[in-house]
Design an enzyme around this catalytic site. Structure first.
Site, PDB file in Angstrom:
ATOM      1  N   ASN A   1       0.843  -1.201   0.000  1.00 26.51           N
ATOM      2  CA  ASN A   1       0.000   0.000   0.000  1.00 26.51           C
ATOM      3  C   ASN A   1       0.876   1.249   0.000  1.00 26.51           C
ATOM      4  O   ASN A   1       1.918   1.315   0.666  1.00 26.51           O
ATOM      5  CB  ASN A   1      -0.982   0.010   1.177  1.00 26.51           C
ATOM      6  CG  ASN A   1      -0.358  -0.146   2.543  1.00 26.51           C
ATOM      7  OD1 ASN A   1       0.678  -0.787   2.705  1.00 26.51           O
ATOM      8  ND2 ASN A   1      -0.990   0.418   3.544  1.00 26.51           N
ATOM      9  N   ILE A   2       0.438   2.218  -0.795  1.00 25.64           N
ATOM     10  CA  ILE A   2       1.178   3.477  -0.948  1.00 25.64           C
ATOM     11  C   ILE A   2       0.197   4.603  -0.652  1.00 25.64           C
ATOM     12  O   ILE A   2      -0.748   4.839  -1.424  1.00 25.64           O
ATOM     13  CB  ILE A   2       1.748   3.606  -2.373  1.00 25.64           C
ATOM     14  CG1 ILE A   2       2.673   2.414  -2.681  1.00 25.64           C
ATOM     15  CG2 ILE A   2       2.500   4.930  -2.530  1.00 25.64           C
ATOM     16  CD1 ILE A   2       3.116   2.326  -4.137  1.00 25.64           C
ATOM     17  N   GLU A   3       0.393   5.250   0.494  1.00 29.26           N
ATOM     18  CA  GLU A   3      -0.568   6.256   0.954  1.00 29.26           C
ATOM     19  C   GLU A   3      -0.193   7.655   0.463  1.00 29.26           C
ATOM     20  O   GLU A   3       0.880   7.870  -0.123  1.00 29.26           O
ATOM     21  CB  GLU A   3      -0.651   6.217   2.486  1.00 29.26           C
ATOM     22  CG  GLU A   3      -1.157   4.856   2.963  1.00 29.26           C
ATOM     23  CD  GLU A   3      -1.460   4.786   4.442  1.00 29.26           C
ATOM     24  OE1 GLU A   3      -1.005   5.664   5.208  1.00 29.26           O
ATOM     25  OE2 GLU A   3      -2.160   3.827   4.831  1.00 29.26           O
TER      26      GLU A   3
ATOM     27  N   CYS B   1      -4.027   0.688  -2.677  1.00 29.93           N
ATOM     28  CA  CYS B   1      -3.897  -0.539  -1.886  1.00 29.93           C
ATOM     29  C   CYS B   1      -2.805  -1.440  -2.458  1.00 29.93           C
ATOM     30  O   CYS B   1      -2.477  -1.376  -3.650  1.00 29.93           O
ATOM     31  CB  CYS B   1      -5.207  -1.318  -1.889  1.00 29.93           C
ATOM     32  SG  CYS B   1      -6.537  -0.582  -0.955  1.00 29.93           S
TER      33      CYS B   1
ATOM     34  N   GLU C   1      -2.943  -4.580  -3.205  1.00 31.82           N
ATOM     35  CA  GLU C   1      -3.443  -5.449  -4.275  1.00 31.82           C
ATOM     36  C   GLU C   1      -3.421  -4.728  -5.613  1.00 31.82           C
ATOM     37  O   GLU C   1      -3.015  -5.283  -6.640  1.00 31.82           O
ATOM     38  CB  GLU C   1      -4.888  -5.888  -3.984  1.00 31.82           C
ATOM     39  CG  GLU C   1      -5.058  -6.673  -2.702  1.00 31.82           C
ATOM     40  CD  GLU C   1      -5.388  -5.778  -1.513  1.00 31.82           C
ATOM     41  OE1 GLU C   1      -4.736  -4.723  -1.342  1.00 31.82           O
ATOM     42  OE2 GLU C   1      -6.279  -6.144  -0.741  1.00 31.82           O
TER      43      GLU C   1
ATOM     44  N   CYS D   1     -10.316  -4.774   0.009  1.00 34.18           N
ATOM     45  CA  CYS D   1     -11.395  -3.783   0.043  1.00 34.18           C
ATOM     46  C   CYS D   1     -12.264  -3.922  -1.213  1.00 34.18           C
ATOM     47  O   CYS D   1     -11.910  -4.625  -2.174  1.00 34.18           O
ATOM     48  CB  CYS D   1     -10.831  -2.375   0.164  1.00 34.18           C
ATOM     49  SG  CYS D   1     -10.227  -1.691  -1.397  1.00 34.18           S
TER      50      CYS D   1
ATOM     51  N   CYS E   1     -10.629  -2.966  -4.617  1.00 30.35           N
ATOM     52  CA  CYS E   1      -9.701  -4.001  -5.111  1.00 30.35           C
ATOM     53  C   CYS E   1     -10.459  -5.207  -5.641  1.00 30.35           C
ATOM     54  O   CYS E   1     -10.065  -5.825  -6.629  1.00 30.35           O
ATOM     55  CB  CYS E   1      -8.717  -4.402  -4.017  1.00 30.35           C
ATOM     56  SG  CYS E   1      -7.527  -3.099  -3.658  1.00 30.35           S
TER      57      CYS E   1
HETATM   58  N1  THU Z   1      -5.293  -1.420   2.383  1.00 33.72           N
HETATM   59  C1  THU Z   1      -4.734  -2.237   1.448  1.00 33.72           C
HETATM   60  O1  THU Z   1      -3.600  -2.022   0.994  1.00 33.72           O
HETATM   61  N2  THU Z   1      -5.454  -3.303   1.008  1.00 33.72           N
HETATM   62  C2  THU Z   1      -6.686  -3.638   1.479  1.00 33.72           C
HETATM   63  O2  THU Z   1      -7.310  -4.565   0.978  1.00 33.72           O
HETATM   64  C3  THU Z   1      -7.288  -2.887   2.582  1.00 33.72           C
HETATM   65  C4  THU Z   1      -6.614  -1.600   2.911  1.00 33.72           C
HETATM   66  C5  THU Z   1      -4.512  -0.265   2.867  1.00 33.72           C
HETATM   67  C6  THU Z   1      -5.011   1.057   2.398  1.00 33.72           C
HETATM   68  C7  THU Z   1      -4.451   1.973   3.465  1.00 33.72           C
HETATM   69  O3  THU Z   1      -3.125   2.329   3.127  1.00 33.72           O
HETATM   70  C8  THU Z   1      -4.417   1.111   4.712  1.00 33.72           C
HETATM   71  O4  THU Z   1      -4.528  -0.230   4.272  1.00 33.72           O
HETATM   72  C9  THU Z   1      -5.525   1.407   5.713  1.00 33.72           C
HETATM   73  O5  THU Z   1      -6.748   1.422   5.092  1.00 33.72           O
END
Ligand code: THU
Length: 132
Positions: A43-45, A54, A56, A92, A95
């Protein structure tokens, strides 16, 4: 090691590349293409939270850009920063919809709780998906 164990190991490694300074929740994924190649993602925020990607989708978009179109399975692991995996991290809704764009209903989602692996199919987790 089975391909599922190998994918979980790859997702754990990918999680180390997570950029998650806002949620402090680190996710890793490893996507197995039908030709055997694996693409990983984390995940890259972003400070504009909606721009977050996300793990995935990072893996899928890397694979798509490499020309891949056929996929067999994805493993996903997630846990708060500084903690080991103790529960599954299910994908999520966004995804799941991205998976539905590229994958068959039999596509495997491999979830790991730190101890055991659970396998779901895409049709298990996204029945009646929207398609144009
Ligand atoms: N996140 C994912 O990378 N994949 C998921 O299926 C659920 C959520 C990440 C997004 C965000 O960076 C962090 O988890 C919290 O929501």
């Amino acid at each position: 090691m089975s391909y599922r164990d190998e994918l979980v190991a790859a997702a754990l490694k990918a999680r180390e590349s997570s950029y998650s300074p806002y949620s402090h929740f680190r996710v890793g994924a490893a996507l197995l293409c039908s030709d055997g190649e694996v693409f990983d993602g984390a995940n890259i925020e972003n400070s504009s939270f909606g721009a977050t990607n996300c793990a995935e989708r990072t893996a899928f978009f890397r694979a798509i850009m490499a020309g891949k179109r056929d996929f067999k399975a994805i493993s996903i692991v997630g846990a708060p920063e500084g903690e080991d995996i103790t529960s599954i991290c299910a994908p999520c809704g966004i995804c799941r919809q991205v998976m539905a764009e590229f994958c068959s209903p039999e596509f495997e989602i491999i979830l790991f709780d730190g101890k055991d692996i659970t396998v779901r199919t895409l049709s298990d987790i996204l029945p009646d998906s929207f398609k144009l």
